[in-house]
Design a protein around this motif. Structure first.
Motif, PDB file in Angstrom:
ATOM      1  N   TYR A 112      21.756  27.239  54.415  1.00  0.00           N
ATOM      2  CA  TYR A 112      22.333  28.440  53.816  1.00  0.00           C
ATOM      3  C   TYR A 112      23.726  28.143  53.286  1.00  0.00           C
ATOM      4  CZ  TYR A 112      18.683  30.953  56.424  1.00  0.00           C
ATOM      5  OH  TYR A 112      17.488  31.405  56.931  1.00  0.00           O
ATOM      6  N   PRO A 113      24.106  28.708  52.128  1.00  0.00           N
ATOM      7  CA  PRO A 113      25.455  28.506  51.589  1.00  0.00           C
ATOM      8  C   PRO A 113      26.454  29.451  52.260  1.00  0.00           C
ATOM      9  CG  PRO A 113      24.184  29.860  50.077  1.00  0.00           C
ATOM     10  CD  PRO A 113      23.257  29.528  51.223  1.00  0.00           C
ATOM     11  N   ALA A 114      26.627  29.280  53.538  1.00  0.00           N
ATOM     12  CA  ALA A 114      27.543  30.130  54.308  1.00  0.00           C
ATOM     13  C   ALA A 114      27.977  29.323  55.522  1.00  0.00           C
ATOM     14  CB  ALA A 114      26.830  31.410  54.761  1.00  0.00           C
ATOM     15  N   THR A 115      29.138  29.666  56.072  1.00  0.00           N
ATOM     16  CA  THR A 115      29.642  28.923  57.233  1.00  0.00           C
ATOM     17  C   THR A 115      28.787  29.235  58.464  1.00  0.00           C
ATOM     18  OG1 THR A 115      31.093  30.732  57.867  1.00  0.00           O
ATOM     19  CG2 THR A 115      32.027  29.043  56.385  1.00  0.00           C
ATOM     20  N   PRO A 116      28.771  28.324  59.449  1.00  0.00           N
ATOM     21  CA  PRO A 116      28.048  28.624  60.694  1.00  0.00           C
ATOM     22  C   PRO A 116      28.497  29.949  61.305  1.00  0.00           C
ATOM     23  CG  PRO A 116      28.618  26.312  60.634  1.00  0.00           C
ATOM     24  CD  PRO A 116      29.282  26.941  59.439  1.00  0.00           C
ATOM     25  N   ALA A 117      29.780  30.270  61.204  1.00  0.00           N
ATOM     26  CA  ALA A 117      30.271  31.530  61.791  1.00  0.00           C
ATOM     27  C   ALA A 117      29.609  32.730  61.128  1.00  0.00           C
ATOM     28  CB  ALA A 117      31.792  31.618  61.663  1.00  0.00           C
ATOM     29  N   ARG A 118      29.426  32.689  59.792  1.00  0.00           N
ATOM     30  CA  ARG A 118      28.793  33.819  59.086  1.00  0.00           C
ATOM     31  C   ARG A 118      27.316  33.914  59.420  1.00  0.00           C
ATOM     32  NH1 ARG A 118      28.472  34.179  53.302  1.00  0.00           N
ATOM     33  NH2 ARG A 118      27.506  36.183  53.774  1.00  0.00           N
ATOM     34  N   VAL A 119      26.648  32.740  59.475  1.00  0.00           N
ATOM     35  CA  VAL A 119      25.213  32.773  59.774  1.00  0.00           C
ATOM     36  C   VAL A 119      24.992  33.265  61.197  1.00  0.00           C
ATOM     37  CG1 VAL A 119      23.046  31.487  59.715  1.00  0.00           C
ATOM     38  CG2 VAL A 119      24.911  30.814  58.202  1.00  0.00           C
ATOM     39  N   PHE A 120      25.823  32.767  62.127  1.00  0.00           N
ATOM     40  CA  PHE A 120      25.728  33.206  63.522  1.00  0.00           C
ATOM     41  C   PHE A 120      25.975  34.713  63.615  1.00  0.00           C
ATOM     42  CE2 PHE A 120      25.771  32.387  68.049  1.00  0.00           C
ATOM     43  CZ  PHE A 120      26.608  33.359  68.572  1.00  0.00           C
ATOM     44  N   ALA A 121      26.940  35.218  62.857  1.00  0.00           N
ATOM     45  CA  ALA A 121      27.264  36.652  62.899  1.00  0.00           C
ATOM     46  C   ALA A 121      26.084  37.502  62.442  1.00  0.00           C
ATOM     47  CB  ALA A 121      28.495  36.935  62.042  1.00  0.00           C
ATOM     48  N   ALA A 122      25.260  36.958  61.552  1.00  0.00           N
ATOM     49  CA  ALA A 122      24.087  37.701  61.092  1.00  0.00           C
ATOM     50  C   ALA A 122      23.069  37.872  62.212  1.00  0.00           C
ATOM     51  CB  ALA A 122      23.455  36.995  59.898  1.00  0.00           C
ATOM     52  N   TRP A 123      23.158  37.019  63.250  1.00  0.00           N
ATOM     53  CA  TRP A 123      22.274  37.121  64.419  1.00  0.00           C
ATOM     54  C   TRP A 123      22.904  37.931  65.534  1.00  0.00           C
ATOM     55  CZ3 TRP A 123      17.341  35.027  65.092  1.00  0.00           C
ATOM     56  CH2 TRP A 123      16.911  34.161  64.055  1.00  0.00           C
ATOM     57  N   SER A 124      24.233  37.899  65.624  1.00  0.00           N
ATOM     58  CA  SER A 124      24.903  38.453  66.804  1.00  0.00           C
ATOM     59  C   SER A 124      25.349  39.896  66.608  1.00  0.00           C
ATOM     60  CB  SER A 124      26.124  37.595  67.162  1.00  0.00           C
ATOM     61  OG  SER A 124      27.061  37.630  66.090  1.00  0.00           O
ATOM     62  N   ASN A 125      25.375  40.345  65.380  1.00  0.00           N
ATOM     63  CA  ASN A 125      25.849  41.682  65.061  1.00  0.00           C
ATOM     64  C   ASN A 125      24.661  42.574  64.723  1.00  0.00           C
ATOM     65  OD1 ASN A 125      26.593  43.556  62.558  1.00  0.00           O
ATOM     66  ND2 ASN A 125      28.383  43.383  63.909  1.00  0.00           N
TER      67      ASN A 125
END
Lengths: 118, 156, 153
Positions: free
Chosen positions: B17-30
């Protein structure tokens, strides 16, 4: 009382036995006679024939006797449907991970808004 | 009488994905972010959604076609490493019947251009899942075929 | 900073017991019976097994060699079919570190008058803690202990 077992149930029961899995793997590479199937297995021919009966009852395998030789072959559609539901689960996650990709693009904070022509 | 079966399977899916690990992780955690992409069938109404994103927390989701089968997803989060990894176990019910239990690992790796996500599911599939799901799938395939036939007729 | 990695593994163990499936299942379902065979090797101390045998119920045990790290086992029951099947998920910790999360399926299949037990574990080992078959060997030892318990009953 209904004595009906759903086709997938029979297929799974058939595949639950390691000997029958070996037989099905062999047949997935091509048809074989009963004695060819029996050769690598450490059991009597009648035990092999019993396993074969379970496989045929499940619809995974069919056999045909010509003269003295019984030839077995796999029924590809039956085996496919036994795997189908697991691949459906996988496909459902693939779709969701695709939607995650679209979501990340849509919500990208660094994306510049499109320039409007004056 | 239910015929008891178990079938074990493991599969892995990868995406970049063209996004940082923090952004991708946030899509799972939020919870809000997750609901934007994570529903299996976005067109189905959601009747219950509990989401406790912490080790030992749970997720509970009930959806399904209106008037049709209840699809129930119940998960427990076992291991969470921020921006790097989530391990959870979940089971699926169709109405009252448990059809599977799975252990899922999601890993987020920083790569050039974004994040490589690796999704691994190790599952045990139970007892004649085809009865309900197979019917739904069969109906969907049937409708797809009908749709294709109608288009061919119109094009002719 | 901890180096993060995972290793996924699946193994299956099959054992035959002379006892009927209902007796073998009972050895899993009753905490007093289970404590007699489920646990570390001798020298790890008395069993402190806790068991709430129902779907959603929890199980826990801890122990270890004297002076060594403490192994913590914590499980949640996912699916129970009496005399036929148990599915659970469990975590192992070594002291405060989580080393693995697993999905374990135990099936009790009738075999003549006895039982063929089939145990399948699907595990994720965390951060380098995979053990090159040690887990599988450990279960082999547990099933030896189960066999002895069933014979003594």
């Amino acid at each position: 009382m209904l004595n009906y077992q759903a086709p997938l149930d029979l297929a799974f029961q058939a595949l639950a036995d390691p000997t029958r899995r070996i037989m099905v793997e062999r047949l997935s590479r091509g048809p074989a006679s009963v004695s060819e199937l029996a050769r690598p297995l450490d059991m009597t021919l009648s035990a092999v024939v019993q396993h074969l009966a379970v496989l045929e009852a499940s619809g995974l395998v069919r056999s045909q006797k010509v003269g003295r030789v019984r030839t077995c072959r796999i029924e590809p559609t039956a085996l496919h449907s036994a795997e189908r539901w697991i691949s459906e689960r996988r496909a459902s996650w693939e779709r969701r991970l695709d939607r995650l990709g679209a979501f990340l693009v849509e919500t990208d904070p660094t994306a510049k808004p499109p320039r409007r022509k004056k | 009488m239910t015929v008891r079966n178990t079938r074990h399977a493991t599969f892995t899916i990868e995406r970049v994905y063209p996004a940082t690990p923090a952004r991708v992780f946030a899509a799972w955690s939020n919870k809000e972010a997750k609901t934007a992409w994570a529903y299996c069938h976005p067109e189905w109404p959601v009747s219950e959604h509990v989401f406790e994103f912490r080790e030992g927390g749970r997720e509970h989701l009930v959806t399904g076609p209106a008037g049709g089968t209840r699809h129930v997803f119940d998960a427990v989060f076992h291991d969470i490493v921020a921006d790097q990894r989530i391990v959870f176990a979940y089971d699926m019910h169709l109405d009252e019947r448990r059809i599977s239990v799975s252990l899922t690992t999601i890993e987020f790796f920083a790569v050039a251009g974004g994040t490589r996500l690796v999704f691994t599911e190790q599952g045990v599939f139970l007892d004649g899942y085809d009865d309900i799901a197979g019917r739904e799938e069969g109906t969907r395939i049937g409708l797809d075929n009908l749709d294709r036939q109608l288009r061919q007729q119109r094009a002719a | 900073m901890t180096e993060r990695s995972t290793k996924h593994a699946t193994f299956t163990i099959e054992r035959s017991f002379a006892a009927a499936p209902s007796r073998v299942f009972a050895a899993y379902a009753d905490v007093k019976s289970k404590a007699r065979w489920f646990g570390g090797p001798e020298g790890w101390g008395k069993s402190n097994l806790k068991l709430d045998f129902k779907v959603g119920g929890r199980e826990s045990e801890s122990g270890g060699p004297p002076g060594g790290p403490v192994h913590y086992y914590n499980a949640i029951y996912q699916d129970i079919v009496p005399d036929e099947r148990i599915v659970l998920t469990y975590e192992m910790h070594l002291d405060k570190t989580r080393i693995s999360v697993s999905l374990g399926t135990t099936e009790f299949k009738p075999a003549g008058a006895g039982t063929r037990l089939v145990y399948t574990e699907q595990a994720v080992f965390l951060d380098g803690h995979d053990d090159a078959g040690g887990r599988e060997q450990g279960f082999g030892g547990l099933f030896d202990q189960l066999a002895r318990f069933l014979e003594m009953q």
